[in-house]
Design an enzyme around this catalytic site. Structure first.
Site, PDB file in Angstrom:
ATOM      1  N   GLU A 111     -24.732 -24.700 -14.568  1.00  0.00           N
ATOM      2  CA  GLU A 111     -23.301 -24.497 -14.854  1.00  0.00           C
ATOM      3  C   GLU A 111     -23.046 -24.462 -16.362  1.00  0.00           C
ATOM      4  O   GLU A 111     -22.316 -23.606 -16.875  1.00  0.00           O
ATOM      5  CB  GLU A 111     -22.460 -25.639 -14.247  1.00  0.00           C
ATOM      6  CG  GLU A 111     -22.420 -25.666 -12.737  1.00  0.00           C
ATOM      7  CD  GLU A 111     -23.555 -26.493 -12.122  1.00  0.00           C
ATOM      8  OE1 GLU A 111     -24.603 -26.651 -12.781  1.00  0.00           O
ATOM      9  OE2 GLU A 111     -23.391 -26.960 -10.991  1.00  0.00           O
ATOM     10  N   GLY A 148     -27.001 -39.629 -17.927  1.00  0.00           N
ATOM     11  CA  GLY A 148     -25.838 -38.770 -18.162  1.00  0.00           C
ATOM     12  C   GLY A 148     -24.519 -39.510 -17.995  1.00  0.00           C
ATOM     13  O   GLY A 148     -23.611 -39.409 -18.821  1.00  0.00           O
ATOM     14  N   HIS A 196       3.745 -42.966  -4.207  1.00  0.00           N
ATOM     15  CA  HIS A 196       4.524 -42.016  -3.410  1.00  0.00           C
ATOM     16  C   HIS A 196       3.617 -41.047  -2.673  1.00  0.00           C
ATOM     17  O   HIS A 196       4.029 -39.945  -2.315  1.00  0.00           O
ATOM     18  CB  HIS A 196       5.512 -41.277  -4.319  1.00  0.00           C
ATOM     19  CG  HIS A 196       6.513 -42.227  -4.897  1.00  0.00           C
ATOM     20  ND1 HIS A 196       7.669 -42.568  -4.235  1.00  0.00           N
ATOM     21  CD2 HIS A 196       6.484 -42.969  -6.032  1.00  0.00           C
ATOM     22  CE1 HIS A 196       8.328 -43.458  -4.971  1.00  0.00           C
ATOM     23  NE2 HIS A 196       7.626 -43.719  -6.054  1.00  0.00           N
ATOM     24  N   LYS A 212     -28.787 -28.191  -5.507  1.00  0.00           N
ATOM     25  CA  LYS A 212     -29.080 -27.340  -6.679  1.00  0.00           C
ATOM     26  C   LYS A 212     -30.103 -26.285  -6.321  1.00  0.00           C
ATOM     27  O   LYS A 212     -29.941 -25.108  -6.622  1.00  0.00           O
ATOM     28  CB  LYS A 212     -29.672 -28.209  -7.806  1.00  0.00           C
ATOM     29  CG  LYS A 212     -28.688 -28.819  -8.751  1.00  0.00           C
ATOM     30  CD  LYS A 212     -29.467 -29.309  -9.968  1.00  0.00           C
ATOM     31  CE  LYS A 212     -28.824 -30.508 -10.608  1.00  0.00           C
ATOM     32  NZ  LYS A 212     -29.649 -31.121 -11.645  1.00  0.00           N
TER      33      LYS A 212
HETATM   34  O1  LIG Z   1     -26.272 -33.291 -19.200  1.00  0.00           O
HETATM   35  P1  LIG Z   1     -26.965 -32.433 -18.192  1.00  0.00           P
HETATM   36  O2  LIG Z   1     -28.458 -32.509 -18.309  1.00  0.00           O
HETATM   37  O3  LIG Z   1     -26.475 -31.019 -18.286  1.00  0.00           O
HETATM   38  O4  LIG Z   1     -26.623 -32.993 -16.765  1.00  0.00           O
HETATM   39  C1  LIG Z   1     -25.313 -33.012 -16.291  1.00  0.00           C
HETATM   40  C2  LIG Z   1     -25.182 -33.877 -15.082  1.00  0.00           C
HETATM   41  O5  LIG Z   1     -26.046 -33.426 -14.054  1.00  0.00           O
HETATM   42  C3  LIG Z   1     -26.626 -34.544 -13.384  1.00  0.00           C
HETATM   43  O6  LIG Z   1     -27.928 -34.670 -13.789  1.00  0.00           O
HETATM   44  C4  LIG Z   1     -26.633 -34.371 -11.911  1.00  0.00           C
HETATM   45  O7  LIG Z   1     -25.373 -34.061 -11.414  1.00  0.00           O
HETATM   46  C5  LIG Z   1     -25.785 -35.723 -13.860  1.00  0.00           C
HETATM   47  O8  LIG Z   1     -26.424 -36.925 -13.720  1.00  0.00           O
HETATM   48  C6  LIG Z   1     -25.544 -35.327 -15.273  1.00  0.00           C
HETATM   49  O9  LIG Z   1     -24.541 -36.094 -15.864  1.00  0.00           O
END
Ligand SMILES: O=P(O)(O)OC[C@H]1O[C@](O)(CO)[C@@H](O)[C@@H]1O
Length: 549
Positions: free
Chosen positions: A216, A271, A388, A509
């Site tokens: 992403e 993370g 609410h 993933k």
């Molecule tokens: O900082 P990165 O490596 O892009 O990972 C983003 C996120 O993806 C994960 O590894 C999995 O969702 C999280 O633990 C982490 O915060």
């Protein structure tokens, strides 16, 4: 053959707690308060500017004694020490979990494998500070020589939720001349809407990714690069409009960001524990170095409390054990977090990742089933909006929803008597949830038709904790986040799980990667999913190309 470790539910203290629950589990808070006029003061503790009132939890002194004994039986004191010493407590990923090193003052060394990690932390912090100052004072110019007025953080999970939560929480302390935006979703709308009204010549992108492999984030970073270049029409612009935060220098270089524009951190920062590392660069730019250091000092104060306070008055330990009691013994499957502070509107989302990614596990560190329920589902909204909406269920539904109420004595934006009104609502909610309203009380009020009486009865006995703080500041925010971090750690330690890995995100993933290739292209590929997924993919392929009528 060894019989292996005793399953948690069979351990002496767990058994003692189960027996104790059979004895007091249905005792009403009305009775608990009636039996002890000092309960409201006794079941409270304070640290790093946070006062925790847990008297409205469904516990007795004996419950606490047993929970603390369970924590000791599960090795919590040793495990805390192991974390602070930098031992490899994230065993499935063979790493330390050393976020506590991120907020240590410079002089307080922490040597791991011969390296003083605190010195490394401060070297990065100094580089971040120098950079942030150039952006804030206008010395850092965009490609066309214009001043940077917009910062767009691109990241997801811990590389987004911490920065966005902290930015919202500390908006009051932020530089008003800067616009900050946060892009996380791979849905193109996120980036398009975040950049729609921005001038590329005045926009700086911070690409945050610990691994620099997250789909992403990379997709969004490339799209942001295209957007930037479509306006500035010169490859060289990337150097002035993109910086990165990562542990993966090679990945950053491949993207085209120079090493000098990368702020690093370490694999021992998870993370969801990274908002106070270089991942906090957007926060630092927004609030400035002084406030950022105050944020770190708040974290550190709570760390020191967690490490050194007796378990009986240790806020994170108490909060963690109360959450465990509600979850494993009272059978509550969820936990609501209800900040009565508009600036904390993203705190519940932040705590969802912190708690559920850390403790949503089904096996212990040794791979054996935990055998009891683990992380509750965390959710919430700022007060009074939730009142609410979903509070109806919390008051009169059939499920127990333990709630953390978070309030501040001083308003950051005083407006008439609105803050008192806000806090009156908080106090009233915790009172109503604990004590409810009996049928006799409803009848005594005299304004209900008899058939409405049952509808107006509140059972009460809904467990809540209240966190009361003088004011939302960078330091109290840091202490609050550290409090939840260590509470999560306390729970994970009792369950014997690794709270620092996240294998549960992997399957989705890898399936998404395979599926992405099947959604496009002229000829339908041979689909080998289940019949539901196959049919959905076929319909999607048809619809995406179908001419609109
Ligand atoms: O900082 P990165 O490596 O892009 O990972 C983003 C996120 O993806 C994960 O590894 C999995 O969702 C999280 O633990 C982490 O915060």
């Amino acid at each position: 053959m060894s019989a292996g470790p005793t399953p948690l539910a069979q351990s002496p203290m767990w058994q003692a707690l189960a027996a104790h629950h059979r004895e007091i589990g249905s005792r009403h808070l009305r009775q608990l308060f009636a039996d002890d006029s000092s309960r409201g003061e006794r079941f409270a503790a304070e640290a790093a500017g946070i006062y925790l009132d847990y008297s409205k939890q469904r516990i007795t002194d004996e419950t606490l004694r047993l929970l603390l004994a369970l924590a000791v039986e599960c090795g919590l004191p040793e495990r805390i020490e192991a974390m602070f010493r930098g031992e490899v407590i994230n065993t499935t990923e063979r790493r330390a979990a050393l976020h506590v090193a991120l907020r240590r003052p410079q002089g307080m060394a922490l040597v791991v494998d011969g390296t003083n990690v605190v010195a490394e932390v401060h070297a990065v912090l100094d580089a971040m500070t120098r950079f942030a100052e150039t952006v804030r004072n206008g010395d850092w110019r965009g490609h066309t020589g214009r001043r940077i007025r917009n910062i767009v953080n691109i990241g997801i999970g811990g590389s987004d939720l911490g920065p966005v939560m902290a930015y919202e929480a500390l908006r009051h302390y932020s530089e008003r001349a800067l616009t900050l935006r946060f892009v996380s979703n791979v849905d193109g709308t996120d980036l398009v809407e975040a950049t729609r009204d921005l001038d590329a010549a005045e926009t700086l992108f911070i690409v945050c990714s610990k691994t620099f492999t997250t789909q992403e984030t990379l997709v969004n970073a490339h799209a942001a690069r295209d957007w930037c270049l479509s306006h500035l029409e010169d490859e060289a612009a990337v150097a002035k409009h993109f910086v990165a935060v990562s542990t993966n220098a090679e990945g950053v270089k491949q993207f085209g960001i120079a090493p000098g524009s990368m702020f690093g951190f370490w694999d021992w920062v998870g993370g969801r524990y990274s908002m106070d590392s270089a991942i906090g660069l957007s926060t630092l730019i927004a609030v400035g170095p002084e406030h950022f250091r105050a944020l770190l000092s708040g974290f550190h104060e709570m760390d020191e409390h967690f490490r050194s306070a007796p378990l009986t008055s240790n806020l994170p330990v108490l909060m963690g054990l109360l959450a465990l009691w509600n979850n494993n013994f009272l059978g509550a499957a969820t936990q609501a977090v209800l900040p009565y502070e508009q600036y904390l509107k993203r705190l519940p989302a932040y705590l969802q990742q912190l708690t559920m990614e850390s403790n949503g596990k089904h096996v212990r560190e040794d791979g054996q089933p935990v055998g009891v329920d683990t992380s509750p589902v965390v959710w919430g909204e700022p007060g009074t909006n939730g009142q609410h909406s979903f509070y109806q269920l919390i008051h009169q539904g059939t499920r127990i929803v333990p709630c953390d109420f978070i309030g501040f004595a001083k308003a950051l934006n005083p407006l008439g008597d609105q803050h008192d009104l806000l806090m009156a609502n908080l106090f009233a909610q915790t009172e109503a949830l604990a004590f409810g309203r009996t049928a006799d009380e409803v009848k005594a009020d005299g304004d209900s038709a008899p058939k409405l009486v049952p509808h107006r009865v509140f059972e009460g006995n809904r467990p809540t904790s209240t966190l009361l703080v003088e004011r939302l500041t960078p330091a109290t925010l840091g202490a609050l986040v550290a409090l939840y971090e260590h509470s999560v750690f306390t729970q994970g330690t009792v369950w014997g799980i690794d709270s620092f890995d996240q294998w549960g995100v992997e399957l989705g993933k890898s399936l998404a990667k395979r599926t992405a290739a099947e959604l496009t292209g002229g000829n339908e590929p041979a689909l080998a999913h289940d019949s539901s997924t196959n049919a959905l993919i076929r319909r999607y392929r048809r619809l995406r190309t179908q001419t609109e009528t």
